[in-house]
Write a protein that holds these residues in place. Structure first.
Motif, short mmCIF file in Angstrom:
data_model
loop_
_atom_site.label_atom_id
_atom_site.label_comp_id
_atom_site.label_asym_id
_atom_site.label_seq_id
_atom_site.Cartn_x
_atom_site.Cartn_y
_atom_site.Cartn_z
N ARG A 184 0.84 -1.19 0.00
CA ARG A 184 0.00 0.00 0.00
C ARG A 184 0.88 1.25 0.00
O ARG A 184 2.10 1.17 0.07
CB ARG A 184 -0.92 -0.01 1.22
CG ARG A 184 -1.88 -1.18 1.26
CD ARG A 184 -2.97 -1.05 0.21
NE ARG A 184 -3.85 -2.21 0.18
CZ ARG A 184 -4.91 -2.37 0.95
NH1 ARG A 184 -5.21 -1.45 1.87
NH2 ARG A 184 -5.68 -3.44 0.84
N TYR A 185 0.22 2.39 -0.03
CA TYR A 185 0.91 3.67 -0.10
C TYR A 185 0.43 4.57 1.03
O TYR A 185 -0.64 4.36 1.60
CB TYR A 185 0.65 4.33 -1.46
CG TYR A 185 1.16 3.51 -2.62
CD1 TYR A 185 2.42 3.75 -3.15
CD2 TYR A 185 0.40 2.47 -3.14
CE1 TYR A 185 2.91 2.98 -4.20
CE2 TYR A 185 0.88 1.69 -4.20
CZ TYR A 185 2.14 1.96 -4.72
OH TYR A 185 2.62 1.18 -5.74
N VAL A 186 1.24 5.57 1.36
CA VAL A 186 0.84 6.56 2.36
C VAL A 186 -0.46 7.19 1.87
O VAL A 186 -0.56 7.62 0.72
CB VAL A 186 1.92 7.63 2.54
CG1 VAL A 186 1.44 8.72 3.51
CG2 VAL A 186 3.22 7.01 3.05
N TYR A 187 -1.47 7.22 2.74
CA TYR A 187 -2.76 7.75 2.32
C TYR A 187 -3.54 8.29 3.51
O TYR A 187 -3.16 8.08 4.67
CB TYR A 187 -3.56 6.69 1.58
CG TYR A 187 -4.21 5.62 2.46
CD1 TYR A 187 -5.54 5.27 2.26
CD2 TYR A 187 -3.52 4.96 3.47
CE1 TYR A 187 -6.15 4.29 3.03
CE2 TYR A 187 -4.11 3.99 4.24
CZ TYR A 187 -5.43 3.65 4.03
OH TYR A 187 -6.03 2.68 4.80
N GLU A 188 -4.62 9.01 3.19
CA GLU A 188 -5.51 9.53 4.23
C GLU A 188 -6.70 8.60 4.34
O GLU A 188 -7.27 8.16 3.34
CB GLU A 188 -5.97 10.94 3.87
CG GLU A 188 -6.79 11.61 4.97
CD GLU A 188 -7.04 13.08 4.70
OE1 GLU A 188 -8.05 13.61 5.22
OE2 GLU A 188 -6.24 13.70 3.97
N SER A 189 -7.10 8.30 5.58
CA SER A 189 -8.17 7.33 5.80
C SER A 189 -8.89 7.65 7.11
O SER A 189 -8.44 8.48 7.90
CB SER A 189 -7.59 5.91 5.85
OG SER A 189 -6.67 5.78 6.93
N PRO A 190 -10.04 6.98 7.36
CA PRO A 190 -10.77 7.22 8.60
C PRO A 190 -9.96 6.80 9.84
O PRO A 190 -9.29 5.77 9.83
CB PRO A 190 -12.02 6.34 8.44
CG PRO A 190 -12.17 6.16 6.96
CD PRO A 190 -10.77 6.10 6.44
N ALA A 191 -10.02 7.59 10.88
CA ALA A 191 -9.22 7.36 12.08
C ALA A 191 -9.60 6.08 12.81
O ALA A 191 -8.77 5.43 13.45
CB ALA A 191 -9.32 8.54 13.02
N ALA A 192 -10.89 5.70 12.73
CA ALA A 192 -11.36 4.55 13.50
C ALA A 192 -11.45 3.28 12.68
O ALA A 192 -12.11 2.33 13.07
CB ALA A 192 -12.73 4.86 14.12
N SER A 193 -10.76 3.25 11.55
CA SER A 193 -10.81 2.06 10.70
C SER A 193 -10.05 0.89 11.30
O SER A 193 -10.18 -0.25 10.85
CB SER A 193 -10.26 2.38 9.31
OG SER A 193 -8.93 2.87 9.40
N MET A 194 -9.24 1.17 12.32
CA MET A 194 -8.51 0.13 13.05
C MET A 194 -8.79 0.29 14.54
O MET A 194 -9.31 1.31 14.97
CB MET A 194 -7.00 0.24 12.76
CG MET A 194 -6.61 0.01 11.32
SD MET A 194 -4.90 0.49 10.97
CE MET A 194 -5.05 2.28 10.94
N GLN A 195 -8.40 -0.71 15.31
CA GLN A 195 -8.65 -0.70 16.75
C GLN A 195 -7.74 0.33 17.43
O GLN A 195 -6.53 0.18 17.47
CB GLN A 195 -8.39 -2.09 17.32
CG GLN A 195 -8.52 -2.17 18.84
CD GLN A 195 -7.93 -3.45 19.39
OE1 GLN A 195 -7.61 -4.36 18.64
NE2 GLN A 195 -7.77 -3.51 20.70
N ILE A 196 -8.33 1.39 17.97
CA ILE A 196 -7.55 2.45 18.62
C ILE A 196 -7.14 2.04 20.02
O ILE A 196 -7.97 1.65 20.84
CB ILE A 196 -8.37 3.76 18.68
CG1 ILE A 196 -8.65 4.28 17.26
CG2 ILE A 196 -7.65 4.81 19.49
CD1 ILE A 196 -9.52 5.53 17.23
N LEU A 197 -5.84 2.14 20.28
CA LEU A 197 -5.32 1.88 21.63
C LEU A 197 -5.34 3.16 22.45
O LEU A 197 -5.72 3.18 23.61
CB LEU A 197 -3.91 1.30 21.55
CG LEU A 197 -3.19 1.10 22.89
CD1 LEU A 197 -3.95 0.08 23.77
CD2 LEU A 197 -1.76 0.62 22.65
#
Length: 344
Positions: A324-337
């Motif tokens: 993949r490449y550096v990109y902008e995405s939703p903050a909560a698309s992964m599990q936030i610690l």
């Protein structure tokens, strides 16, 4: 209901079987036969997560070796400086002793008795004795300093040797990283174009759902919207890197891994932060998620294996994973610690 993974033709099916077999060989307990897209997705996420964890450990080990090498070099430089001082002082002390000998070696008591000015002779004798004592004290101190420095250097060198051994172990894990990445790429490439698109759609759907759930809590009404001057510079740097490829262990300028991007973004803002996401989580100031502001770093997963920079509006910029490449995405698309603040 889960839909079965469909491939087109015997060769595509064989490729999937080979990918699954390779995955099973390196992952204990992995299922040898992935039957659904969700299982493919889970396996890909597991492989890339394991690769990112190993990457972080290698980066940390490499950073410790680099820092310790500098420490050993600095100590050796101090020893060389002390040795130069010792040599120069010993030479001066020897020259003074020889000059005194050439002066006749007359005892101080007799010089005092024969002097036309006994007071001046006494002063001279006292000064000479004081100078000799000062020289001897300095020689003793420098010798002790050299000995202490040598002990510290030996200890530091032993620690450097241990760290290099640890880094070699991490290098072995590096090969595991490469194997995991190769497995993940093989697994992805084994899917027919239609199935790859379905997989991408599934990932986006889950990401959108997670983001919507997060935003439904009203979080975006609580978080800050204004970055500090340093935060703005860090965001500006990260934004310029969009489109550059993810490469494990990379910290620019042409490619990045996740913590390579965040550490370099903040370095561009004039703030030095730890190199890895795990150390960023451990050493930077923690702030509640609802108090975060643009420029803060969001740490992901329970083992702090991923990091991104929050850019506002509920979005992040990150270097996501291999392929993949550096990109902008939703903050909560992964599990936030949690969230950390570099310019606290």
């Amino acid at each position: 209901m889960r839909r079965p993974l469909r491939t087109h033709g015997y060769r595509a099916a064989a490729a999937v079987a080979l990918a699954c077999a390779l995955t099973a060989a390196s992952q204990q307990g992995a299922q040898a036969d992935l039957q659904t897209l969700t299982e493919v997705q889970a396996k890909l996420q597991s492989l890339y997560h394991d690769a990112e964890v190993a990457t972080d450990k290698y980066n940390a080990a490499d950073g410790k070796v680099t820092a310790q090498s500098k420490r050993v070099s600095a100590l050796n430089a101090q020893i060389r400086t002390t040795e130069v001082k010792l040599t120069r002082l010993t030479t001066l002390a020897g020259a003074a002793a020889r000059a005194q000998y050439r002066g006749g070696g007359v005892p101080a008591e007799l010089q005092f008795a024969l002097a036309s000015d006994p007071g001046q002779a006494l002063d001279n004798a006292g000064l000479a004795l004081q100078a000799q004592q000062n020289t001897q004290n300095l020689l003793t101190n420098l010798t002790a300093t050299k000995s202490a420095l040598r002990t510290r250097t030996d200890d530091a060198a032993a620690e450097l040797k241990r760290l290099r051994t640890s880094r070699r172990a991490m290098a072995a894990q590096r090969r595991t990283i490469e194997q995991h990445i190769a497995e993940a790429k093989l697994l992805e490439s084994s899917l027919a174009a239609k199935e790859r698109q379905r997989l991408a759609d599934l990932e986006k759907k889950e990401s959108d759902q997670a983001q919507a759930k997060w935003e439904s809590t009203g979080i975006l009404k609580k978080v800050g919207t204004d970055a500090t001057t340093a935060g703005q510079k860090a965001i500006a740097f990260a934004t310029k890197q969009i489109g550059k490829p993810y490469v494990w262990g990379a910290e620019g300028p042409d490619s990045y891994d996740c913590s390579g991007l965040t550490s370099q973004a903040w370095l561009a803002a004039g703030v030095t932060i730890p190199r890895t996401s795990e150390m960023q989580w451990a050493q930077l100031k923690h702030v509640p998620v609802e108090d975060m502001r643009p420029g803060d770093l969001i740490i992901y997963f329970s083992d702090a294996s991923h990091v991104a920079i929050y850019v506002g509006g509920g979005n992040i910029i990150s270097a996501p994973r291999p392929g993949r490449y550096v990109y902008e995405s939703p903050a909560a698309s992964m599990q936030i610690l949690g969230v950390v603040r570099p310019d606290a």
